[in-house]
Enzyme design. Structure first.
Site, mmCIF file in Angstrom:
data_model
loop_
_atom_site.group_PDB
_atom_site.id
_atom_site.type_symbol
_atom_site.label_atom_id
_atom_site.label_comp_id
_atom_site.label_asym_id
_atom_site.label_seq_id
_atom_site.Cartn_x
_atom_site.Cartn_y
_atom_site.Cartn_z
ATOM 1 C CE LYS A 12 1.697 2.576 -0.668
ATOM 2 N NZ LYS A 12 0.105 2.739 -0.358
ATOM 3 C CE1 TYR A 52 -0.771 -2.520 -2.549
ATOM 4 C CE2 TYR A 52 0.028 -1.291 -4.616
ATOM 5 C CZ TYR A 52 -0.011 -1.456 -3.276
ATOM 6 O OH TYR A 52 0.727 -0.574 -2.430
ATOM 7 C CG ASN A 115 -1.436 4.890 2.117
ATOM 8 O OD1 ASN A 115 -0.666 4.927 1.042
ATOM 9 N ND2 ASN A 115 -2.003 4.085 2.408
ATOM 10 C CG HIS A 118 3.326 -1.970 0.578
ATOM 11 N ND1 HIS A 118 2.230 -2.284 0.717
ATOM 12 C CD2 HIS A 118 4.179 -2.930 0.906
ATOM 13 C CE1 HIS A 118 2.372 -3.788 0.843
ATOM 14 N NE2 HIS A 118 3.480 -4.117 0.826
ATOM 15 C CD GLU A 129 3.847 -7.179 0.132
ATOM 16 O OE1 GLU A 129 4.706 -6.784 1.110
ATOM 17 O OE2 GLU A 129 2.630 -7.340 0.193
HETATM 18 P P1 ADP Z 1 -2.217 -1.366 3.209
HETATM 19 O O1 ADP Z 1 -1.299 -0.596 2.491
HETATM 20 O O2 ADP Z 1 -2.508 -0.217 4.477
HETATM 21 O O3 ADP Z 1 -1.923 -2.622 3.299
HETATM 22 P P2 ADP Z 1 -4.346 -2.209 1.501
HETATM 23 O O4 ADP Z 1 -3.623 -3.351 1.087
HETATM 24 O O5 ADP Z 1 -5.759 -2.535 1.847
HETATM 25 O O6 ADP Z 1 -3.733 -1.237 2.606
HETATM 26 O O7 ADP Z 1 -4.480 -1.418 0.256
HETATM 27 C C1 ADP Z 1 -3.298 -0.806 -0.472
HETATM 28 C C2 ADP Z 1 -3.321 0.690 -0.880
HETATM 29 O O8 ADP Z 1 -4.259 0.889 -1.651
HETATM 30 C C3 ADP Z 1 -3.449 1.475 0.274
HETATM 31 O O9 ADP Z 1 -2.338 1.605 1.038
HETATM 32 C C4 ADP Z 1 -3.847 2.741 -0.141
HETATM 33 O O10 ADP Z 1 -2.721 3.543 -0.895
HETATM 34 C C5 ADP Z 1 -4.671 2.147 -1.282
HETATM 35 N N1 ADP Z 1 -5.987 1.857 -0.931
HETATM 36 C C6 ADP Z 1 -6.769 1.141 -0.351
HETATM 37 N N2 ADP Z 1 -8.016 1.399 0.069
HETATM 38 C C7 ADP Z 1 -8.342 2.663 -0.797
HETATM 39 C C8 ADP Z 1 -9.425 3.165 -0.883
HETATM 40 N N3 ADP Z 1 -10.650 2.808 -0.210
HETATM 41 N N4 ADP Z 1 -9.381 4.226 -1.581
HETATM 42 C C9 ADP Z 1 -8.250 4.672 -2.120
HETATM 43 N N5 ADP Z 1 -7.212 4.077 -2.000
HETATM 44 C C10 ADP Z 1 -7.315 2.981 -1.216
#
Ligand code: ADP
Length: 152
Positions: A12, A52, A115, A118, A129
């Site tokens: 990211k 997303y 974080n 992805h 994707e």
């Molecule tokens: P992942 O990336 O681990 O598969 P998700 O698909 O649930 O997780 O969410 C996509 C992205 O959205 C996450 O990697 C994170 O950057 C962001 N995200 C998810 N949940 C939250 C939250 N509660 N608050 C802020 N950002 C979030």
């Protein structure tokens, strides 16, 4: 178990800006996975809304959008045995504070909204994707010389 399974992994914008690209590529490479496609690219809103799609109604979606649009993303595709699930193991949990040390998010991140990486969460979402981020001709077909040292 198929050695041809594929996953979509994206560094990211924060991971790119923090110079974590070499470290992240090394982790997948050193594990023994095969790089099939790679490009530095700017996302756009339409792409991210599809990527997303299941999160568009979440309260954090607007900030997720601006985060993902804040700079270049390194989009990659990796291939190998169980790579979707193992990729998620290498990443760590969505919340970096819940990620074990040794995982990418556990080692390099603090906030969920920063974080750094992805990874597809299933074979089906990986297919979707990869199709969203790459054209067919960008997926490179080759045989790594190390294959017989990685698979018995
Ligand atoms: P992942 O990336 O681990 O598969 P998700 O698909 O649930 O997780 O969410 C996509 C992205 O959205 C996450 O990697 C994170 O950057 C962001 N995200 C998810 N949940 C939250 C939250 N509660 N608050 C802020 N950002 C979030």
């Amino acid at each position: 178990m198929s050695q041809n399974e594929r996953t979509f992994i994206a560094v990211k914008p924060d991971g790119v800006q923090r110079g974590l690209v070499p470290e992240i590529l090394s982790r997948f490479w050193n594990k023994g996975y095969k790089l099939v496609a790679i490009k530095l690219t700017l996302a756009n809103e339409d792409l991210l809304r599809e990527h997303y799609a299941d999160l568009t109604s979440k309260p954090f979606f607007p900030s997720l959008l601006s985060y993902m649009l804040s700079g270049p993303v390194l989009a990659t595709v990796w291939e190998g045995k169980d790579v979707v699930k193992q990729g998620r193991v290498l990443l760590g949990a969505t919340n970096p504070l819940a990620s074990a040390p040794g995982t990418i998010r556990g080692d390099f991140a603090v906030d969920m909204g920063r974080n750094i990486i992805h990874g597809s969460d299933s074979v089906e979402s990986a297919e979707k994707e990869i199709g969203l981020w790459f054209k067919k001709e960008e997926l490179v077909d080759y045989k790594p010389t190390l294959t017989s040292w990685i698979y018995e």
